[in-house]
Design a protein around this motif. Sequence first.
Motif, PDB file in Angstrom:
ATOM      1  N   TYR A 154       4.454   6.398   6.706  1.00 26.16           N
ATOM      2  CA  TYR A 154       3.603   7.567   6.973  1.00 26.16           C
ATOM      3  C   TYR A 154       4.414   8.803   7.341  1.00 26.16           C
ATOM      4  O   TYR A 154       4.002   9.599   8.184  1.00 26.16           O
ATOM      5  CB  TYR A 154       2.541   7.239   8.043  1.00 26.16           C
ATOM      6  CG  TYR A 154       1.534   6.221   7.538  1.00 26.16           C
ATOM      7  CD1 TYR A 154       0.565   6.583   6.612  1.00 26.16           C
ATOM      8  CD2 TYR A 154       1.581   4.892   7.951  1.00 26.16           C
ATOM      9  CE1 TYR A 154      -0.341   5.652   6.116  1.00 26.16           C
ATOM     10  CE2 TYR A 154       0.682   3.954   7.459  1.00 26.16           C
ATOM     11  CZ  TYR A 154      -0.283   4.349   6.545  1.00 26.16           C
ATOM     12  OH  TYR A 154      -1.181   3.423   6.054  1.00 26.16           O
TER      13      TYR A 154
ATOM     14  N   GLU B 180      -3.176  -6.005   1.539  1.00 26.05           N
ATOM     15  CA  GLU B 180      -2.447  -4.838   1.043  1.00 26.05           C
ATOM     16  C   GLU B 180      -1.904  -4.008   2.210  1.00 26.05           C
ATOM     17  O   GLU B 180      -2.341  -2.897   2.441  1.00 26.05           O
ATOM     18  CB  GLU B 180      -3.310  -4.002   0.097  1.00 26.05           C
ATOM     19  CG  GLU B 180      -4.734  -3.782   0.570  1.00 26.05           C
ATOM     20  CD  GLU B 180      -5.589  -2.965  -0.385  1.00 26.05           C
ATOM     21  OE1 GLU B 180      -5.445  -3.125  -1.609  1.00 26.05           O
ATOM     22  OE2 GLU B 180      -6.395  -2.156   0.102  1.00 26.05           O
TER      23      GLU B 180
ATOM     24  N   GLU C 101       2.021  -0.292   6.355  1.00 24.86           N
ATOM     25  CA  GLU C 101       2.850  -0.248   7.547  1.00 24.86           C
ATOM     26  C   GLU C 101       3.726  -1.499   7.719  1.00 24.86           C
ATOM     27  O   GLU C 101       4.920  -1.395   7.987  1.00 24.86           O
ATOM     28  CB  GLU C 101       1.917  -0.071   8.758  1.00 24.86           C
ATOM     29  CG  GLU C 101       2.625  -0.152  10.067  1.00 24.86           C
ATOM     30  CD  GLU C 101       2.035   0.762  11.147  1.00 24.86           C
ATOM     31  OE1 GLU C 101       1.104   1.532  10.861  1.00 24.86           O
ATOM     32  OE2 GLU C 101       2.542   0.698  12.260  1.00 24.86           O
TER      33      GLU C 101
ATOM     34  N   ALA D 123       0.872  -1.179   0.000  1.00 21.46           N
ATOM     35  CA  ALA D 123       0.000   0.000   0.000  1.00 21.46           C
ATOM     36  C   ALA D 123       0.911   1.231   0.000  1.00 21.46           C
ATOM     37  O   ALA D 123       1.537   1.554   1.002  1.00 21.46           O
ATOM     38  CB  ALA D 123      -0.921   0.006   1.213  1.00 21.46           C
TER      39      ALA D 123
ATOM     40  N   ARG E  42     -15.751  -1.983  -2.486  1.00 20.27           N
ATOM     41  CA  ARG E  42     -15.361  -1.931  -1.074  1.00 20.27           C
ATOM     42  C   ARG E  42     -16.616  -2.034  -0.228  1.00 20.27           C
ATOM     43  O   ARG E  42     -17.581  -1.290  -0.436  1.00 20.27           O
ATOM     44  CB  ARG E  42     -14.625  -0.624  -0.756  1.00 20.27           C
ATOM     45  CG  ARG E  42     -14.323  -0.503   0.739  1.00 20.27           C
ATOM     46  CD  ARG E  42     -13.322   0.577   1.052  1.00 20.27           C
ATOM     47  NE  ARG E  42     -13.132   0.733   2.485  1.00 20.27           N
ATOM     48  CZ  ARG E  42     -12.188   1.498   3.022  1.00 20.27           C
ATOM     49  NH1 ARG E  42     -11.371   2.182   2.245  1.00 20.27           N
ATOM     50  NH2 ARG E  42     -12.072   1.600   4.337  1.00 20.27           N
TER      51      ARG E  42
ATOM     52  N   TYR F 297      -7.818   1.888  -5.437  1.00 23.48           N
ATOM     53  CA  TYR F 297      -9.106   2.143  -4.769  1.00 23.48           C
ATOM     54  C   TYR F 297      -9.133   3.617  -4.421  1.00 23.48           C
ATOM     55  O   TYR F 297      -8.118   4.159  -3.966  1.00 23.48           O
ATOM     56  CB  TYR F 297      -9.258   1.327  -3.465  1.00 23.48           C
ATOM     57  CG  TYR F 297     -10.232   1.983  -2.515  1.00 23.48           C
ATOM     58  CD1 TYR F 297     -11.614   1.858  -2.714  1.00 23.48           C
ATOM     59  CD2 TYR F 297      -9.791   2.799  -1.474  1.00 23.48           C
ATOM     60  CE1 TYR F 297     -12.509   2.528  -1.883  1.00 23.48           C
ATOM     61  CE2 TYR F 297     -10.686   3.468  -0.642  1.00 23.48           C
ATOM     62  CZ  TYR F 297     -12.047   3.328  -0.855  1.00 23.48           C
ATOM     63  OH  TYR F 297     -12.928   4.000  -0.043  1.00 23.48           O
TER      64      TYR F 297
ATOM     65  N   GLY G  99      -3.629  -2.616   7.537  1.00 20.99           N
ATOM     66  CA  GLY G  99      -3.791  -2.553   8.988  1.00 20.99           C
ATOM     67  C   GLY G  99      -3.354  -3.812   9.708  1.00 20.99           C
ATOM     68  O   GLY G  99      -3.582  -3.943  10.913  1.00 20.99           O
TER      69      GLY G  99
ATOM     70  N   HIS H  17     -11.475  -2.810   4.361  1.00 20.04           N
ATOM     71  CA  HIS H  17     -10.294  -2.268   5.057  1.00 20.04           C
ATOM     72  C   HIS H  17     -10.822  -1.664   6.344  1.00 20.04           C
ATOM     73  O   HIS H  17     -11.421  -0.601   6.345  1.00 20.04           O
ATOM     74  CB  HIS H  17      -9.599  -1.212   4.195  1.00 20.04           C
ATOM     75  CG  HIS H  17      -8.518  -0.469   4.927  1.00 20.04           C
ATOM     76  ND1 HIS H  17      -7.319  -1.061   5.264  1.00 20.04           N
ATOM     77  CD2 HIS H  17      -8.459   0.795   5.405  1.00 20.04           C
ATOM     78  CE1 HIS H  17      -6.573  -0.180   5.916  1.00 20.04           C
ATOM     79  NE2 HIS H  17      -7.236   0.953   6.015  1.00 20.04           N
TER      80      HIS H  17
HETATM   81  C1  LIG Z   1      -4.336   2.737   4.491  1.00 16.72           C
HETATM   82  C2  LIG Z   1      -4.787   1.632   3.650  1.00 16.72           C
HETATM   83  C3  LIG Z   1      -3.993   0.469   3.517  1.00 16.72           C
HETATM   84  C4  LIG Z   1      -2.691   0.271   4.249  1.00 16.72           C
HETATM   85  O1  LIG Z   1      -2.876   0.318   5.626  1.00 16.72           O
HETATM   86  P1  LIG Z   1      -1.690   0.010   6.668  1.00 16.72           P
HETATM   87  O2  LIG Z   1      -2.310   0.348   7.974  1.00 16.72           O
HETATM   88  O3  LIG Z   1      -0.559   0.921   6.335  1.00 16.72           O
HETATM   89  O4  LIG Z   1      -1.338  -1.410   6.530  1.00 16.72           O
HETATM   90  C5  LIG Z   1      -4.469  -0.522   2.689  1.00 16.72           C
HETATM   91  N1  LIG Z   1      -5.646  -0.396   2.027  1.00 16.72           N
HETATM   92  C6  LIG Z   1      -6.420   0.690   2.129  1.00 16.72           C
HETATM   93  C7  LIG Z   1      -7.698   0.767   1.385  1.00 16.72           C
HETATM   94  C8  LIG Z   1      -6.030   1.741   2.940  1.00 16.72           C
HETATM   95  O5  LIG Z   1      -6.815   2.821   3.060  1.00 16.72           O
END
Ligand SMILES: *Cc1c(COP(=O)(O)O)cnc(C)c1O
Length: 390
Positions: A349, A243, A246, A44, A133, A87, A212, A176
């Motif tokens: 970030y 995806e 972090e 991501a 989504r 997305y 996440g 997500h």
């Molecule tokens: C922010 C985001 C991610 C990545 O999230 P992380 O917390 O950095 O793993 C993946 N997909 C979508 C749709 C997001 O908004």
Amino acid sequence: MQNLNKYVHKVQTPCYVVDETKLTHNLEILKGVRERTGAKILLAQKAFSMFATYDLIGQYLDGTTSSGLYEAKLGHEKMGNREVHVYAPAFSMQDMDELVHICDHMVFNSVNQWQKFREKVANANRNISCGIRINPEYAEVETDLYNPCITGSRLGVRLEDINQMDLNGISGLHFHTMCEQDADVLWRTVQIVDQKFGHILKKMKWINFGGGHHITKKGYQMELLEKSIALFQNKYGLQVYLEPGEAVALDAGYLVTEVLEIGTNGIPFAILDTSAACHMPDVIEMPYHPGILYGADMQNYTNAENDTDAFLYRLGGPTCLAGDIIGDYRFSSQLEVGNRMAFCDMAIYTMVKNNTFNGMPLPAIYLFTRDEKLKLIRKFSYEDFKMRLS
Ligand SMILES: *Cc1c(COP(=O)(O)O)cnc(C)c1O
């Protein structure tokens, strides 16, 4: 990172130093998940877009995901032999004209968006897989700023709304709903997604678990991640995508800074040549308290006001924003002007969020390579500040 002390005085501050060894270590973990489960994993780019590392990342992951046209173009240009996903909460007609030429997967945020663009996608004469989504209306995120399932959220389609949709042409669902979480949260989430959306998943080819996932954090419950992936593979024969942003570059970068000034105003403070507001805004937004390495050998570690070391300082940036405070830290010795220190976990970030508020310089970007060489990737100047302003 080994030998940080040897390099910390050679760099121009402020700067990010990305540790290729740690990045590779994270990528090995993610590749292990891909190999054991058959799930596909994308970077991501929203969290980490240092494309100097994309050749490396492309050797371990399946591609990139993006939040819109610019990130999609970057992923396509720099990791173009891999998959490109996109997305966005809403696309513009103009952006879509370009996106259909470079994207392999497109995820739409609403019924309306899908209907608006489905013809353009069909006419692109490329194999583009489209998804929606969903908002499973279940998240365990405590900070509202990061909770996409909060009441009234604009992100994703709820069950009651998707049931009215014509899903002809849709091949996947995307959710997500997590932020820096372990797989127990994922396991509870996928069971809810299965219960609520199972009748739709029967007709799909893939499901995307979003980001996440704290997969590369020590102690992460890998078996529960793998069980969650297997649930959809076994029950519906779906290709699972993850995806993470972090998790790809977790703990893989430092922000190196120098003490410019020391003073006291009731409590001692130190002014650094880096700014929370400009170079690590999540410290203020999230908020969080990054760890610091310091001392002659850069082995001393401090991360909170309740450390027991004697010398307390409030660390702040050189901007005129009163709240440009990184936090209160205790050090084992008194700070002096010219001391250098490194904030930890600064690859993610940070670069992607930098700004030049107050005319702050953008930190230079270095890579500390696997063969222990410090490589300057890019430095910035007055021109980078000026160029964006008129
Ligand atoms: C922010 C985001 C991610 C990545 O999230 P992380 O917390 O950095 O793993 C993946 N997909 C979508 C749709 C997001 O908004």
